[in-house]
Design a protein around this motif. Structure first.
Motif, PDB file in Angstrom:
ATOM      1  N   PHE A  22       1.457  -1.074  -0.341  1.00  0.00           N
ATOM      2  CA  PHE A  22       0.152  -0.285   0.000  1.00  0.00           C
ATOM      3  C   PHE A  22       1.066   0.522   0.396  1.00  0.00           C
ATOM      4  O   PHE A  22       0.995   2.066  -0.978  1.00  0.00           O
ATOM      5  CB  PHE A  22      -1.157  -0.146   1.200  1.00  0.00           C
ATOM      6  CG  PHE A  22      -1.479   0.836   1.281  1.00  0.00           C
ATOM      7  CD1 PHE A  22      -3.218   1.083   0.131  1.00  0.00           C
ATOM      8  CD2 PHE A  22      -2.196   1.943   2.330  1.00  0.00           C
ATOM      9  CE1 PHE A  22      -3.395   2.356   0.834  1.00  0.00           C
ATOM     10  CE2 PHE A  22      -2.847   3.364   2.736  1.00  0.00           C
ATOM     11  CZ  PHE A  22      -3.662   3.380   1.507  1.00  0.00           C
ATOM     12  N   ILE A  23       1.743   0.778   0.937  1.00  0.00           N
ATOM     13  CA  ILE A  23       2.907   2.733   0.589  1.00  0.00           C
ATOM     14  C   ILE A  23       3.140   2.432  -0.435  1.00  0.00           C
ATOM     15  O   ILE A  23       3.823   3.086  -1.606  1.00  0.00           O
ATOM     16  CB  ILE A  23       3.781   2.594   2.227  1.00  0.00           C
ATOM     17  CG1 ILE A  23       3.394   2.512   3.433  1.00  0.00           C
ATOM     18  CG2 ILE A  23       5.143   3.072   1.758  1.00  0.00           C
ATOM     19  CD1 ILE A  23       3.833   1.990   4.317  1.00  0.00           C
ATOM     20  N   SER A  24       3.803   1.764  -0.685  1.00  0.00           N
ATOM     21  CA  SER A  24       4.564   1.426  -2.478  1.00  0.00           C
ATOM     22  C   SER A  24       3.921   1.807  -2.967  1.00  0.00           C
ATOM     23  O   SER A  24       4.154   2.977  -4.290  1.00  0.00           O
ATOM     24  CB  SER A  24       4.904  -0.121  -2.360  1.00  0.00           C
ATOM     25  OG  SER A  24       5.637   0.354  -3.805  1.00  0.00           O
ATOM     26  N   ILE A  25       2.314   2.023  -3.694  1.00  0.00           N
ATOM     27  CA  ILE A  25       1.343   1.826  -4.500  1.00  0.00           C
ATOM     28  C   ILE A  25       1.173   3.781  -4.134  1.00  0.00           C
ATOM     29  O   ILE A  25       1.263   4.105  -4.977  1.00  0.00           O
ATOM     30  CB  ILE A  25       0.658   0.957  -4.675  1.00  0.00           C
ATOM     31  CG1 ILE A  25       0.005  -0.200  -5.097  1.00  0.00           C
ATOM     32  CG2 ILE A  25      -0.580   2.276  -5.049  1.00  0.00           C
ATOM     33  CD1 ILE A  25      -1.435  -0.911  -4.691  1.00  0.00           C
ATOM     34  N   THR A  50      -4.979   6.033 -11.816  1.00  0.00           N
ATOM     35  CA  THR A  50      -6.388   4.901 -11.395  1.00  0.00           C
ATOM     36  C   THR A  50      -5.589   3.132 -10.389  1.00  0.00           C
ATOM     37  O   THR A  50      -6.528   2.476  -9.684  1.00  0.00           O
ATOM     38  CB  THR A  50      -7.029   4.215 -12.364  1.00  0.00           C
ATOM     39  OG1 THR A  50      -5.519   3.390 -13.392  1.00  0.00           O
ATOM     40  CG2 THR A  50      -7.943   4.906 -13.796  1.00  0.00           C
ATOM     41  N   ASP A  51      -4.109   3.242 -10.080  1.00  0.00           N
ATOM     42  CA  ASP A  51      -3.977   2.782  -9.274  1.00  0.00           C
ATOM     43  C   ASP A  51      -4.080   3.532  -8.192  1.00  0.00           C
ATOM     44  O   ASP A  51      -4.054   2.409  -7.185  1.00  0.00           O
ATOM     45  CB  ASP A  51      -2.331   2.392  -9.807  1.00  0.00           C
ATOM     46  CG  ASP A  51      -1.853   1.382 -10.891  1.00  0.00           C
ATOM     47  OD1 ASP A  51      -2.645   0.757 -11.057  1.00  0.00           O
ATOM     48  OD2 ASP A  51      -1.289   1.405 -10.816  1.00  0.00           O
ATOM     49  N   TYR A  62      -4.073  -9.425 -10.231  1.00  0.00           N
ATOM     50  CA  TYR A  62      -3.896  -7.844 -10.656  1.00  0.00           C
ATOM     51  C   TYR A  62      -4.555  -6.197 -10.353  1.00  0.00           C
ATOM     52  O   TYR A  62      -4.171  -5.654 -10.227  1.00  0.00           O
ATOM     53  CB  TYR A  62      -5.401  -8.113 -11.492  1.00  0.00           C
ATOM     54  CG  TYR A  62      -6.285  -8.663 -11.220  1.00  0.00           C
ATOM     55  CD1 TYR A  62      -6.841  -7.344 -10.796  1.00  0.00           C
ATOM     56  CD2 TYR A  62      -6.856  -9.799 -11.857  1.00  0.00           C
ATOM     57  CE1 TYR A  62      -8.677  -7.922 -11.022  1.00  0.00           C
ATOM     58  CE2 TYR A  62      -8.162 -10.568 -11.286  1.00  0.00           C
ATOM     59  CZ  TYR A  62      -9.275  -9.463 -10.483  1.00  0.00           C
ATOM     60  OH  TYR A  62     -10.064  -9.681 -10.344  1.00  0.00           O
ATOM     61  N   SER A  63      -4.277  -7.085  -8.789  1.00  0.00           N
ATOM     62  CA  SER A  63      -5.026  -5.631  -7.773  1.00  0.00           C
ATOM     63  C   SER A  63      -4.420  -4.831  -6.983  1.00  0.00           C
ATOM     64  O   SER A  63      -4.704  -3.092  -7.161  1.00  0.00           O
ATOM     65  CB  SER A  63      -6.572  -6.466  -6.471  1.00  0.00           C
ATOM     66  OG  SER A  63      -7.278  -7.128  -7.401  1.00  0.00           O
ATOM     67  N   THR A  64      -3.141  -5.392  -6.887  1.00  0.00           N
ATOM     68  CA  THR A  64      -1.855  -4.520  -6.241  1.00  0.00           C
ATOM     69  C   THR A  64      -0.676  -4.443  -6.663  1.00  0.00           C
ATOM     70  O   THR A  64      -0.194  -3.998  -5.804  1.00  0.00           O
ATOM     71  CB  THR A  64      -2.197  -5.313  -4.787  1.00  0.00           C
ATOM     72  OG1 THR A  64      -1.060  -6.601  -4.561  1.00  0.00           O
ATOM     73  CG2 THR A  64      -3.491  -4.991  -4.225  1.00  0.00           C
ATOM     74  N   HIS A  65      -0.843  -5.028  -7.947  1.00  0.00           N
ATOM     75  CA  HIS A  65       0.047  -4.173  -8.131  1.00  0.00           C
ATOM     76  C   HIS A  65       1.318  -3.515  -8.775  1.00  0.00           C
ATOM     77  O   HIS A  65       0.436  -2.267  -8.857  1.00  0.00           O
ATOM     78  CB  HIS A  65       0.877  -4.954 -10.078  1.00  0.00           C
ATOM     79  CG  HIS A  65      -0.239  -5.221 -10.928  1.00  0.00           C
ATOM     80  ND1 HIS A  65      -0.431  -2.931 -11.510  1.00  0.00           N
ATOM     81  CD2 HIS A  65      -1.721  -5.117 -11.147  1.00  0.00           C
ATOM     82  CE1 HIS A  65      -0.917  -3.540 -12.697  1.00  0.00           C
ATOM     83  NE2 HIS A  65      -1.795  -4.530 -12.232  1.00  0.00           N
ATOM     84  N   PRO A  66       1.800  -2.426  -7.819  1.00  0.00           N
ATOM     85  CA  PRO A  66       2.858  -1.029  -8.792  1.00  0.00           C
ATOM     86  C   PRO A  66       3.689  -0.852  -9.085  1.00  0.00           C
ATOM     87  O   PRO A  66       4.571  -1.041  -9.320  1.00  0.00           O
ATOM     88  CB  PRO A  66       3.752  -1.344  -6.445  1.00  0.00           C
ATOM     89  CG  PRO A  66       3.958  -2.019  -6.277  1.00  0.00           C
ATOM     90  CD  PRO A  66       2.932  -3.499  -6.600  1.00  0.00           C
ATOM     91  N   LEU A  67       3.516  -0.910 -10.579  1.00  0.00           N
ATOM     92  CA  LEU A  67       4.238  -1.371 -11.553  1.00  0.00           C
ATOM     93  C   LEU A  67       4.176   0.584 -12.863  1.00  0.00           C
ATOM     94  O   LEU A  67       5.423   0.583 -12.776  1.00  0.00           O
ATOM     95  CB  LEU A  67       3.316  -2.271 -12.796  1.00  0.00           C
ATOM     96  CG  LEU A  67       3.485  -3.598 -12.476  1.00  0.00           C
ATOM     97  CD1 LEU A  67       2.528  -4.533 -13.295  1.00  0.00           C
ATOM     98  CD2 LEU A  67       5.005  -4.376 -11.831  1.00  0.00           C
ATOM     99  N   ASN A  68       3.220   0.902 -12.463  1.00  0.00           N
ATOM    100  CA  ASN A  68       3.394   2.155 -12.485  1.00  0.00           C
ATOM    101  C   ASN A  68       5.278   2.978 -12.769  1.00  0.00           C
ATOM    102  O   ASN A  68       5.477   3.370 -13.241  1.00  0.00           O
ATOM    103  CB  ASN A  68       2.449   3.381 -12.348  1.00  0.00           C
ATOM    104  CG  ASN A  68       1.383   2.999 -13.682  1.00  0.00           C
ATOM    105  OD1 ASN A  68       1.193   2.843 -14.405  1.00  0.00           O
ATOM    106  ND2 ASN A  68       0.322   3.782 -12.713  1.00  0.00           N
ATOM    107  N   PRO A  69       5.616   2.977 -12.228  1.00  0.00           N
ATOM    108  CA  PRO A  69       6.983   3.677 -10.962  1.00  0.00           C
ATOM    109  C   PRO A  69       7.629   2.831 -12.992  1.00  0.00           C
ATOM    110  O   PRO A  69       8.857   3.880 -13.585  1.00  0.00           O
ATOM    111  CB  PRO A  69       7.632   3.715  -9.458  1.00  0.00           C
ATOM    112  CG  PRO A  69       5.857   2.971  -8.957  1.00  0.00           C
ATOM    113  CD  PRO A  69       4.627   2.618 -10.341  1.00  0.00           C
ATOM    114  N   VAL A  70       7.809   1.723 -12.370  1.00  0.00           N
ATOM    115  CA  VAL A  70       8.843   1.424 -13.243  1.00  0.00           C
ATOM    116  C   VAL A  70       8.338   1.229 -14.707  1.00  0.00           C
ATOM    117  O   VAL A  70       9.229   1.786 -15.429  1.00  0.00           O
ATOM    118  CB  VAL A  70       8.681  -0.568 -13.120  1.00  0.00           C
ATOM    119  CG1 VAL A  70      10.124  -1.107 -14.131  1.00  0.00           C
ATOM    120  CG2 VAL A  70       9.377  -0.887 -11.663  1.00  0.00           C
ATOM    121  N   THR A  71       7.504   1.492 -14.909  1.00  0.00           N
ATOM    122  CA  THR A  71       6.993   1.104 -16.896  1.00  0.00           C
ATOM    123  C   THR A  71       7.619   2.389 -16.471  1.00  0.00           C
ATOM    124  O   THR A  71       7.729   3.332 -17.902  1.00  0.00           O
ATOM    125  CB  THR A  71       5.428   0.825 -16.706  1.00  0.00           C
ATOM    126  OG1 THR A  71       5.171   0.104 -15.921  1.00  0.00           O
ATOM    127  CG2 THR A  71       4.614   1.540 -18.349  1.00  0.00           C
TER     128      THR A  71
END
Length: 311
Positions: free
Chosen positions: A39-42, A73-74, A285-294
């Motif tokens: 949660f903190i990462s997101i 959205t994330d 698929y609900s909690t993946h914090p991928l936006n920073p990497v992408t």
């Protein structure tokens, strides 16, 4: 079905969020701590992305407006889903009121559908930039993209309101145990009673398939066209950087669509598999914090490619 009849039959006032059914109590603290870290990462990752895109004027471009909406959205999805499941394992707070559970379901499905449309816009952005570079500055302006993103949010919130109201037409008699980490349509409607449960589920399934498969079809066509266009280009290092630009987008797209389609199809077709496996897939698929990497990957490539292409 009248409101009076619903009040007479619907006895459920609260839902019980079970989370991971097979998890031993001694692991509750570890799970809650891991979910808190996620949660903190997101939270901080997406807030950082939003702050950078908003404050850095050089990023006020269509591509980054799309990423800004994806980050939103994330962020909102994490805020809607994770605090309750963290509280469930941290303080053993399992109960969720009837209205709050339906509100959570509404935002869960709305934000998921919005993310699907934003991923479609992200694919179209790269498709036009690669295949029609001279038309890109005309079609993909800040104003046009802002309007499209705004419509994605507005129209989806209206459409999902109908889905939730349809689920509210079901009476909820005695069952109130949700075998899931948050309230979603599948988990809630399983607890409904009456003759209309199957019809409500089929309407929701049709809605989910439209939400998932229509954008996915255009996304696949876009990336196939990009790949074919890059192959036809001269074999320079700059050309193949486009593939590395699309690679993280393809990864996040697959991570979004494949588990969702699996969950919906197995449920509607009656295919049985482990409940814990289903919950883990849903949380994946609900909690993946991928936006920073992408976003970082995309930013590195875009600065070197965007200007040469659009001359």
């Amino acid at each position: 079905m009248s409101v009076k009849f619903l009040r007479n039959v619907t006895n459920v006032k609260e839902f019980m969020i079970i989370g991971f059914p097979g998890l031993p109590p001694e692991y509750y603290g570890i799970v809650s701590f891991v979910l808190l870290l996620v949660f903190i990462s997101i939270l901080f990752g997406n807030v950082f992305i939003l702050a950078v895109i908003i404050c850095e004027r050089t990023l006020h471009k269509p591509t980054y407006i799309i990423f800004l909406n994806l980050a939103m959205t994330d962020l909102f999805f994490g805020i809607v889903t994770l605090p309750k499941i963290i509280a469930r394992y941290w303080w053993n707070d399992m109960m969720c009121s009837f209205g709050v559970c339906f509100a959570q379901m509404y935002f869960v499905h709305s934000l998921g559908a919005i993310q699907s449309l934003i991923l479609l816009m992200m694919a179209l952005d790269r498709f036009v930039a690669v295949c029609f570079p001279f038309k890109y500055p005309v079609l993909f302006t800040n104003k046009n993209i802002s309007i499209c993103c705004g419509l994605c949010w507005f129209l989806t919130f209206i459409r999902m309101l109908g889905l939730v109201l349809h689920a509210l037409t079901l009476p909820y008699c005695d069952l109130n145990t949700i075998m899931q980490c948050y309230c979603d349509h599948i988990s809630i409607t399983k607890l409904g009673c009456g003759d209309d449960v199957a019809f409500v589920k089929w309407v929701a399934f049709a809605n989910a398939m439209v939400t998932l498969l229509v954008p996915l079809t255009f996304i696949i066509i876009s990336y196939v066209s990009i790949f074919m266009a890059v192959v036809k280009m001269s074999a320079s290092g700059r050309d193949y950087k486009f593939l590395s630009t699309c690679a993280p987008q393809l990864f996040i797209t697959c991570l979004y669509y494949m588990p969702r389609c699996t969950v919906y199809l197995t449920d509607i077709l009656g295919i049985k598999f482990s409940l814990d496996a289903r919950i883990i897939i849903t949380m994946l698929y609900s909690t993946h914090p991928l936006n920073p990497v992408t976003t970082r990957k995309f930013r590195d490539v875009t600065f070197t490619l965007e200007k040469p292409l659009l001359k």
